[in-house]
Scaffold this motif. Structure first.
Motif, mmCIF file in Angstrom:
data_model
loop_
_atom_site.group_PDB
_atom_site.id
_atom_site.type_symbol
_atom_site.label_atom_id
_atom_site.label_comp_id
_atom_site.label_asym_id
_atom_site.label_seq_id
_atom_site.Cartn_x
_atom_site.Cartn_y
_atom_site.Cartn_z
ATOM 1 N N ARG A 65 7.643 19.058 39.333
ATOM 2 C CA ARG A 65 7.900 17.684 39.768
ATOM 3 C C ARG A 65 9.347 17.378 39.424
ATOM 4 N N GLY A 66 10.156 17.180 40.439
ATOM 5 C CA GLY A 66 11.559 16.898 40.206
ATOM 6 C C GLY A 66 11.981 15.681 40.990
ATOM 7 N N GLY A 67 13.255 15.402 40.965
ATOM 8 C CA GLY A 67 13.789 14.301 41.733
ATOM 9 C C GLY A 67 13.161 12.970 41.379
ATOM 10 N N LEU A 68 12.994 12.151 42.389
ATOM 11 C CA LEU A 68 12.488 10.799 42.185
ATOM 12 C C LEU A 68 11.055 10.800 41.653
ATOM 13 N N ALA A 69 10.194 11.666 42.164
ATOM 14 C CA ALA A 69 8.797 11.685 41.724
ATOM 15 C C ALA A 69 8.706 11.988 40.226
ATOM 16 N N GLY A 70 9.506 12.937 39.764
ATOM 17 C CA GLY A 70 9.512 13.254 38.338
ATOM 18 C C GLY A 70 10.004 12.089 37.501
ATOM 19 N N LEU A 71 11.066 11.435 37.977
ATOM 20 C CA LEU A 71 11.588 10.269 37.272
ATOM 21 C C LEU A 71 10.546 9.156 37.220
ATOM 22 N N MET A 72 9.851 8.932 38.339
ATOM 23 C CA MET A 72 8.848 7.869 38.385
ATOM 24 C C MET A 72 7.713 8.138 37.396
ATOM 25 N N GLY A 73 7.333 9.401 37.256
ATOM 26 C CA GLY A 73 6.320 9.747 36.263
ATOM 27 C C GLY A 73 6.789 9.425 34.856
ATOM 28 N N ASP A 74 8.048 9.744 34.568
ATOM 29 C CA ASP A 74 8.613 9.434 33.256
ATOM 30 C C ASP A 74 8.669 7.926 33.018
ATOM 31 N N LEU A 75 9.074 7.174 34.041
ATOM 32 C CA LEU A 75 9.151 5.715 33.906
ATOM 33 C C LEU A 75 7.780 5.109 33.672
ATOM 34 N N PHE A 76 6.777 5.609 34.386
ATOM 35 C CA PHE A 76 5.419 5.098 34.228
ATOM 36 C C PHE A 76 4.918 5.357 32.805
ATOM 37 N N ARG A 77 5.156 6.564 32.303
ATOM 38 C CA ARG A 77 4.720 6.909 30.946
ATOM 39 C C ARG A 77 5.413 6.026 29.905
ATOM 40 N N LYS A 78 6.723 5.826 30.057
ATOM 41 C CA LYS A 78 7.455 4.986 29.107
ATOM 42 C C LYS A 78 6.984 3.539 29.171
ATOM 43 N N ARG A 79 6.676 3.075 30.354
ATOM 44 C CA ARG A 79 6.159 1.704 30.528
ATOM 45 C C ARG A 79 4.804 1.579 29.826
ATOM 46 N N ALA A 80 3.948 2.578 29.987
ATOM 47 C CA ALA A 80 2.607 2.540 29.406
ATOM 48 C C ALA A 80 2.615 2.649 27.883
ATOM 49 N N THR A 81 3.603 3.331 27.333
ATOM 50 C CA THR A 81 3.649 3.532 25.885
ATOM 51 C C THR A 81 4.579 2.564 25.164
ATOM 52 N N GLY A 82 5.168 1.628 25.916
ATOM 53 C CA GLY A 82 6.032 0.629 25.294
ATOM 54 C C GLY A 82 7.480 1.059 25.162
ATOM 55 N N GLY A 83 7.838 2.199 25.732
ATOM 56 C CA GLY A 83 9.219 2.664 25.678
ATOM 57 C C GLY A 83 10.140 1.898 26.617
ATOM 58 N N LEU A 84 9.560 1.220 27.584
ATOM 59 C CA LEU A 84 10.294 0.373 28.511
ATOM 60 C C LEU A 84 9.622 -0.984 28.579
ATOM 61 N N LYS A 85 10.410 -1.977 28.900
ATOM 62 C CA LYS A 85 9.870 -3.301 29.164
ATOM 63 C C LYS A 85 8.883 -3.194 30.324
ATOM 64 N N TRP A 86 7.784 -3.927 30.260
ATOM 65 C CA TRP A 86 6.765 -3.891 31.311
ATOM 66 C C TRP A 86 7.363 -4.333 32.636
ATOM 67 N N PHE A 87 7.186 -3.549 33.672
ATOM 68 C CA PHE A 87 7.688 -3.907 34.994
ATOM 69 C C PHE A 87 6.589 -3.698 36.023
ATOM 70 N N THR A 88 6.614 -4.517 37.067
ATOM 71 C CA THR A 88 5.629 -4.412 38.143
ATOM 72 C C THR A 88 6.290 -4.111 39.477
ATOM 73 N N ARG A 89 7.607 -4.028 39.473
ATOM 74 C CA ARG A 89 8.375 -3.778 40.695
ATOM 75 C C ARG A 89 9.466 -2.772 40.377
ATOM 76 N N LEU A 90 9.644 -1.810 41.258
ATOM 77 C CA LEU A 90 10.669 -0.789 41.097
ATOM 78 C C LEU A 90 11.537 -0.822 42.338
#
Length: 120
Positions: A65-90
């Motif tokens: 998984r590379g490119g945008l899809a890989g990044l989106m997976g990382d962003l989702f994981r960080k959002r779920a674990t509190g590593g990022l501020k909660w967001f509902t729009r990308l």
């Protein structure tokens, strides 16, 4: 009818206008860092790693998984674990001429489709 709880993804042209909102995470593909004048002060700005978006050989489950899809997976994981501020729009701003590749990267990834939905 069930509500769709996936994160809304909006693709915007590099020269397009983006309305900053508190619930939005911005992904900029050309490395441009929006500043306070654009209303993005304090917002998270990410850039996908320079990896291939497609691969000619192999099946979907074997491909990295590379490119945008890989990044989106990382962003989702960080959002779920509190590593990022909660967001509902990308909001995704691909480099000029690469929107089709970025969309395909997301649309071909089963995990991205399960967590995100394209609005435009």
């Amino acid at each position: 009818m069930m509500a769709d709880g996936r994160i809304v993804v909006e693709f915007v042209a590099a020269d397009g206008a983006v309305t900053p909102r508190a619930d939005t995470l911005l992904v900029v593909g050309d490395g441009r860092q929006p500043g306070p004048a654009e209303g993005w002060a304090g917002m998270v700005v990410a850039q996908p790693a320079a990896t291939a978006f497609t691969h000619a050989l192999g099946c979907q489950c074997c491909l990295p998984r590379g490119g945008l899809a890989g990044l989106m997976g990382d962003l989702f994981r960080k959002r779920a674990t509190g590593g990022l501020k909660w967001f509902t729009r990308l909001v995704v701003v691909p480099p000029p001429g690469q929107e089709a590749l970025w969309r395909a990267s997301m649309e071909k990834d089963v995990l991205a489709q399960a967590r995100f939905r394209v609005e435009n």
